[in-house]
Write a protein that holds these residues in place. Structure first.
Motif, mmCIF file in Angstrom:
data_model
loop_
_atom_site.group_PDB
_atom_site.id
_atom_site.type_symbol
_atom_site.label_atom_id
_atom_site.label_comp_id
_atom_site.label_asym_id
_atom_site.label_seq_id
_atom_site.Cartn_x
_atom_site.Cartn_y
_atom_site.Cartn_z
ATOM 1 N N PRO A 67 -5.385 -12.978 -11.067
ATOM 2 C CA PRO A 67 -6.229 -11.740 -11.426
ATOM 3 C C PRO A 67 -5.547 -10.642 -10.391
ATOM 4 C CG PRO A 67 -7.651 -13.414 -11.227
ATOM 5 C CD PRO A 67 -6.246 -14.126 -10.872
ATOM 6 N N GLY A 68 -5.209 -11.111 -9.279
ATOM 7 C CA GLY A 68 -4.565 -9.808 -8.117
ATOM 8 C C GLY A 68 -3.146 -9.542 -8.517
ATOM 9 N N THR A 69 -2.494 -10.257 -9.276
ATOM 10 C CA THR A 69 -1.131 -9.839 -9.487
ATOM 11 C C THR A 69 -0.790 -9.481 -10.911
ATOM 12 O OG1 THR A 69 -0.474 -12.255 -10.012
ATOM 13 C CG2 THR A 69 -0.324 -11.728 -7.685
ATOM 14 N N PRO A 70 -1.145 -8.334 -11.224
ATOM 15 C CA PRO A 70 -0.968 -7.990 -12.611
ATOM 16 C C PRO A 70 0.350 -7.780 -12.807
ATOM 17 C CG PRO A 70 -1.820 -6.128 -11.438
ATOM 18 C CD PRO A 70 -1.713 -7.315 -10.426
ATOM 19 N N SER A 71 0.724 -8.025 -14.041
ATOM 20 C CA SER A 71 2.258 -7.711 -14.770
ATOM 21 C C SER A 71 2.618 -6.135 -14.699
ATOM 22 C CB SER A 71 2.409 -8.173 -16.306
ATOM 23 O OG SER A 71 1.440 -7.539 -16.927
ATOM 24 N N GLU A 72 4.080 -5.758 -14.773
ATOM 25 C CA GLU A 72 4.309 -4.501 -14.752
ATOM 26 C C GLU A 72 3.680 -3.674 -15.754
ATOM 27 O OE1 GLU A 72 8.661 -2.187 -14.844
ATOM 28 O OE2 GLU A 72 8.629 -4.303 -14.532
ATOM 29 N N THR A 73 3.394 -4.442 -16.993
ATOM 30 C CA THR A 73 2.923 -3.770 -18.110
ATOM 31 C C THR A 73 1.335 -3.327 -17.870
ATOM 32 O OG1 THR A 73 4.318 -4.703 -19.759
ATOM 33 C CG2 THR A 73 2.339 -3.822 -20.591
ATOM 34 N N GLU A 74 0.918 -4.309 -17.268
ATOM 35 C CA GLU A 74 -0.878 -4.045 -16.680
ATOM 36 C C GLU A 74 -0.739 -3.054 -16.028
ATOM 37 O OE1 GLU A 74 -1.634 -7.885 -15.762
ATOM 38 O OE2 GLU A 74 -2.355 -8.571 -17.689
ATOM 39 N N ARG A 75 0.254 -2.820 -14.909
ATOM 40 C CA ARG A 75 0.170 -1.969 -13.871
ATOM 41 C C ARG A 75 0.549 -0.505 -14.416
ATOM 42 N NH1 ARG A 75 2.964 -5.893 -10.699
ATOM 43 N NH2 ARG A 75 5.047 -4.807 -11.374
ATOM 44 N N GLY A 76 1.376 -0.746 -15.660
ATOM 45 C CA GLY A 76 1.527 0.703 -16.186
ATOM 46 C C GLY A 76 0.364 1.321 -17.040
ATOM 47 N N ARG A 77 -0.437 0.170 -17.568
ATOM 48 C CA ARG A 77 -1.397 0.806 -18.106
ATOM 49 C C ARG A 77 -2.601 1.252 -17.124
ATOM 50 N NH1 ARG A 77 -1.596 -4.639 -20.884
ATOM 51 N NH2 ARG A 77 -0.699 -4.582 -23.004
ATOM 52 N N TRP A 80 -1.804 2.613 -14.418
ATOM 53 C CA TRP A 80 -1.299 4.124 -13.964
ATOM 54 C C TRP A 80 -1.796 4.942 -15.217
ATOM 55 C CZ3 TRP A 80 -0.617 6.319 -9.626
ATOM 56 C CH2 TRP A 80 -0.035 5.637 -8.563
ATOM 57 N N THR A 81 -1.544 4.677 -16.360
ATOM 58 C CA THR A 81 -2.174 5.386 -17.312
ATOM 59 C C THR A 81 -3.574 5.793 -17.426
ATOM 60 O OG1 THR A 81 -0.105 4.772 -18.786
ATOM 61 C CG2 THR A 81 -1.881 5.938 -19.893
ATOM 62 N N SER A 82 -4.353 4.862 -17.295
ATOM 63 C CA SER A 82 -5.740 5.236 -17.041
ATOM 64 C C SER A 82 -6.071 6.116 -16.007
ATOM 65 C CB SER A 82 -6.404 3.898 -16.854
ATOM 66 O OG SER A 82 -7.917 3.906 -16.698
ATOM 67 N N ILE A 83 -5.401 5.974 -14.688
ATOM 68 C CA ILE A 83 -5.646 6.900 -13.658
ATOM 69 C C ILE A 83 -5.301 8.184 -13.887
ATOM 70 C CG2 ILE A 83 -5.038 7.262 -11.231
ATOM 71 C CD1 ILE A 83 -4.805 4.226 -10.661
ATOM 72 N N LEU A 84 -4.339 8.421 -14.505
ATOM 73 C CA LEU A 84 -3.775 9.886 -14.815
ATOM 74 C C LEU A 84 -4.497 10.291 -15.955
ATOM 75 C CD1 LEU A 84 0.089 9.262 -14.933
ATOM 76 C CD2 LEU A 84 -1.066 10.362 -13.338
ATOM 77 N N LEU A 85 -5.079 9.782 -16.801
ATOM 78 C CA LEU A 85 -5.972 10.225 -17.787
ATOM 79 C C LEU A 85 -7.416 10.744 -17.076
ATOM 80 C CD1 LEU A 85 -5.289 7.905 -20.777
ATOM 81 C CD2 LEU A 85 -4.753 10.284 -20.595
#
Length: 339
Positions: free
Chosen positions: A266-276, A278-283
């Motif tokens: 749970p504490g080590t998200p994949s790069e794809t999840e981290r990308g999601r 960041w997308t949520s934060i930017l939105l």
């Protein structure tokens, strides 16, 4: 008057050009299956020779591919009314993309015919219309997409060692489809939509090559963020075999990868999840900016309305009368006079 005189002077030239340029069209065969090619032959003739090469149209036909094969043009000669005429023949390959009847022609060819002792005769000669019928073989109507050819093959190539994968490693998977008797554009995407949970997938632009064998090559770069077992889905293509007259299914099995190391927690998200994330934060930040701007605009509007309201009150008769009363109570003569 001048325009009429100019038209009268040009009329004989246009008539002569139309009479001296002959265009013939032929399509062989006139009925093909979707994906097969027909040869469209355009022949242009003149009584002397061409001072410049004829300018042929591009033949952009809806729902069909038109292309020029190598050595598509050649000089020819023929006899018309007992005279030898020189000409140019150009061949096109026409590939229908769907079952329909295609109308081809009705477009101009710009010709420049040598006129000894005078300027060349330049004019547009119309191409006669012809028709091409495209059909789908009985039994292949359900194919989507429709693929028809000979010897369709699928294969995969790996760049990297799948036996020694660790978190952070990458491997490149290339999927290749080849078929005879069909343009490569008919081969559909195979891996561009691949998704693997816990793996970052980066597709490249497919490489499409035509020739005696059409080829489509798709490359994926897989980056493993953690340990575990991962699977790249297989590929299955159904196609119409022209030799056997039947539907054939060609497949590639799924591809498995084993990566040493701890699975993603749970504490080590994949790069794809981290990308999601960041997308949520930017939105959210974009939404906050829009909200603050809306609040600022509303506050500005309220402030303007308030100033307008106060100004209207100061200009009213009741307000002036109250100011007069106050000035009289204070005994201020000048303010009372102004009020």
């Amino acid at each position: 008057m001048r325009r009429l005189l100019l038209l009268l002077l040009l009329a004989p030239l246009q008539l002569t050009a139309q009479e001296e340029a002959i265009v013939r069209v032929q399509i062989t065969p006139d009925t093909v299956s979707v994906g097969e090619s027909a040869t469209l032959q355009i022949s242009v003739y003149g009584p002397t020779w061409f001072s410049d090469p004829p300018v042929f149209p591009s033949f952009e036909i809806p729902n069909a591919i038109v292309r020029l094969p190598p050595d598509s043009s050649r000089p020819v000669s023929t006899r018309i009314d007992g005279q030898s005429w020189s000409g140019i023949v150009r061949n096109y390959e026409v590939f229908p993309l769907m079952a329909a009847t295609y109308s081809i022609g009705g477009q101009p060819v710009r010709v420049s015919i040598a006129n000894p002792g005078s300027d060349p005769i330049v004019a547009d000669a119309m191409i006669p219309e012809t028709r091409l019928k495209a059909t789908v073989p009985a039994g292949a109507e359900g194919l989507d997409p429709y693929i028809s050819g000979r010897k369709l093959t699928l294969e995969r190539e790996l760049d990297g060692d799948p036996a020694t994968l660790e978190p952070g490693d990458a491997i490149v998977v290339t999927t290749i489809a080849e078929i005879e008797g069909l343009p490569a554009i008919f081969l559909p995407p195979m891996t561009s939509e691949a998704r693997i949970e816990g793996v970052s997938v980066y597709p490249e632009e497919p490489l499409i090559e035509d020739g005696s064998t059409a080829r489509r090559s798709e490359k994926l770069t897989l980056i493993f963020a953690s340990g575990g077992n991962f699977t790249l889905p297989g590929v299955a293509l159904e196609w119409w075999d022209k030799d056997t007259g039947a539907i054939v299914s060609t497949t590639l099995p799924e591809l498995g990868f084993s990566v040493t190391g701890a699975p993603a927690g749970p504490g080590t998200p994949s790069e794809t999840e981290r990308g999601r994330d960041w997308t949520s934060i930017l939105l959210r930040m974009a939404g906050l900016v829009v909200l603050l701007y809306a609040v600022w605009r509303l506050a500005s509007l309220i402030s303007v309305r308030a100033r307008q309201h106060r100004a209207a009150i100061r200009e009213s008769e009741p307000y002036a009368f109250k100011q007069l009363q106050k000035a009289c109570v204070r005994g201020d003569t000048r303010p009372a006079y102004l009020a």
